[in-house]
Design an enzyme around this catalytic site. Structure first.
Site, PDB file in Angstrom:
ATOM      1  N   GLU A 155      -9.820  -1.659   4.878  1.00 35.63           N
ATOM      2  CA  GLU A 155     -10.390  -1.263   6.167  1.00 35.63           C
ATOM      3  C   GLU A 155     -11.721  -1.972   6.407  1.00 35.63           C
ATOM      4  O   GLU A 155     -12.454  -2.260   5.451  1.00 35.63           O
ATOM      5  CB  GLU A 155     -10.610   0.251   6.182  1.00 35.63           C
ATOM      6  CG  GLU A 155      -9.340   1.073   5.908  1.00 35.63           C
ATOM      7  CD  GLU A 155      -8.363   1.101   7.082  1.00 35.63           C
ATOM      8  OE1 GLU A 155      -8.354   0.155   7.897  1.00 35.63           O
ATOM      9  OE2 GLU A 155      -7.594   2.074   7.173  1.00 35.63           O
ATOM     10  N   ASP A 189       0.828  -1.210   0.000  1.00 29.63           N
ATOM     11  CA  ASP A 189       0.000   0.000   0.000  1.00 29.63           C
ATOM     12  C   ASP A 189       0.862   1.260   0.000  1.00 29.63           C
ATOM     13  O   ASP A 189       2.079   1.196   0.161  1.00 29.63           O
ATOM     14  CB  ASP A 189      -0.984   0.001   1.190  1.00 29.63           C
ATOM     15  CG  ASP A 189      -0.336  -0.422   2.502  1.00 29.63           C
ATOM     16  OD1 ASP A 189       0.902  -0.312   2.623  1.00 29.63           O
ATOM     17  OD2 ASP A 189      -1.069  -0.855   3.403  1.00 29.63           O
ATOM     18  N   ASN A 211      -7.560  -2.538  14.054  1.00 30.58           N
ATOM     19  CA  ASN A 211      -8.938  -2.754  13.591  1.00 30.58           C
ATOM     20  C   ASN A 211      -9.047  -3.994  12.695  1.00 30.58           C
ATOM     21  O   ASN A 211     -10.077  -4.225  12.081  1.00 30.58           O
ATOM     22  CB  ASN A 211      -9.441  -1.520  12.829  1.00 30.58           C
ATOM     23  CG  ASN A 211      -8.620  -1.245  11.573  1.00 30.58           C
ATOM     24  OD1 ASN A 211      -7.662  -1.953  11.286  1.00 30.58           O
ATOM     25  ND2 ASN A 211      -8.997  -0.221  10.831  1.00 30.58           N
ATOM     26  N   HIS A 266      -7.330  -4.549   9.932  1.00 33.72           N
ATOM     27  CA  HIS A 266      -7.095  -4.362   8.489  1.00 33.72           C
ATOM     28  C   HIS A 266      -5.857  -5.126   8.032  1.00 33.72           C
ATOM     29  O   HIS A 266      -4.953  -5.397   8.815  1.00 33.72           O
ATOM     30  CB  HIS A 266      -7.030  -2.877   8.100  1.00 33.72           C
ATOM     31  CG  HIS A 266      -5.790  -2.144   8.495  1.00 33.72           C
ATOM     32  ND1 HIS A 266      -5.701  -0.771   8.445  1.00 33.72           N
ATOM     33  CD2 HIS A 266      -4.582  -2.567   8.937  1.00 33.72           C
ATOM     34  CE1 HIS A 266      -4.495  -0.395   8.821  1.00 33.72           C
ATOM     35  NE2 HIS A 266      -3.799  -1.460   9.133  1.00 33.72           N
TER      36      HIS A 266
END
Ligand code: PGA
Length: 254
Positions: free
Chosen positions: A149, A71, A142, A144
């Protein structure tokens, strides 16, 4: 999925580097090249330091290695110290013998209207290079993976997500606040390898260290497969996934 638990972060990072080294050796022996998906963030820093040490010791060449990063923030200049291109240059690419045209990071400067095309092209390059031999991953608090996400997508749609532009989640922005000098200054967008692109890798190594990851790790391994916790989708490629954890990150496992 295999789960390996190590005493501490240092030991887990050394094991991850050595796993990457043997993946490179085997792929180069079999196909004359190794194609790696690389990750950034705090977790893999030590892994890259070990890979550089192995290279300096004459035990690891990157001449036949092709890398694709997971990313990149968007938009961002490659020379911006917070960019993942700069991170990779500083921690790995500038210290090893990887040819520049074999070290790929999604381009944070691509014009907005061409961002999707650029992402699709990244997936095509990976496929044309024969697919990823190994995808290295971290996990967000979280859950991810990459910048995929959490969301409410049905499972089939989540599993088919390609490389694309995304908006970052609040928890991700909070965790990046230190690098950007405040949560409201974190770049709100990113380009990320998709779930489908990650799951297509021939093997996946996911590294998680520290107590703050324990809950996400426990849910990803023991909870249902859901895009509300993207790392749980790794269960769909179970036989190809290795988790490397330190004791604090493994604390929530049975
Ligand atoms: P971290 O990020 O290594 O900085 O904790 C991991 C991730 O968000 O994937």
């Amino acid at each position: 999925m295999s789960v390996l638990v190590f005493e501490d972060q240092a030991t887990a990072s050394r094991a991850a580097a050595s796993h990457i080294q043997s993946t490179i050796r085997i792929a180069v022996a079999n196909r004359h090249r190794a194609v790696l998906g690389l990750a950034t963030g705090a977790t893999p820093r030590r892994v890259y330091a070990h890979l550089v040490e192995l290279h300096r010791a004459g035990q690891l060449s990157f001449r036949e290695v092709i890398t694709y990063n997971l990313d990149e923030y968007y938009p961002i200049q490659p020379l911006d110290p917070r960019s993942y291109r700069a991170y990779m240059h500083d921690l790995l690419f500038s210290h090893v013998n990887i040819p520049p045209h074999q070290a790929h990071v999604l381009d944070g400067t691509v014009p907005e209207k061409f961002a999707d095309q650029h992402c699709a092209q990244f997936d095509r390059w990976i496929a044309e290079d024969g697919g990823l031999d190994l995808q290295l991953l971290g996990i967000g608090r979280n859950g991810h993976i990459g910048f995929n996400e959490p969301g409410d997508l049905p499972l089939a749609e989540a599993l088919a997500l390609p490389t694309r532009f995304v908006e970052l989640d609040t928890i991700t922005r909070r965790d990046a606040a230190r690098d950007f000098g405040g949560e409201d200054r974190v770049i709100s967008g990113a380009l990320t390898l998709g779930i489908a692109s990650i799951l297509a890798a021939r093997s996946i190594l996911i590294l998680a260290t520290g107590a703050r990851k324990a809950e996400a790790v426990a849910r990803a391994l023991g909870g249902p497969m859901t895009y509300r916790l993207p790392a749980s989708l790794l269960q769909s490629a179970a036989s190809r996934v290795i988790w490397m954890l330190d004791l604090p990150a493994a604390a929530g496992l049975p």
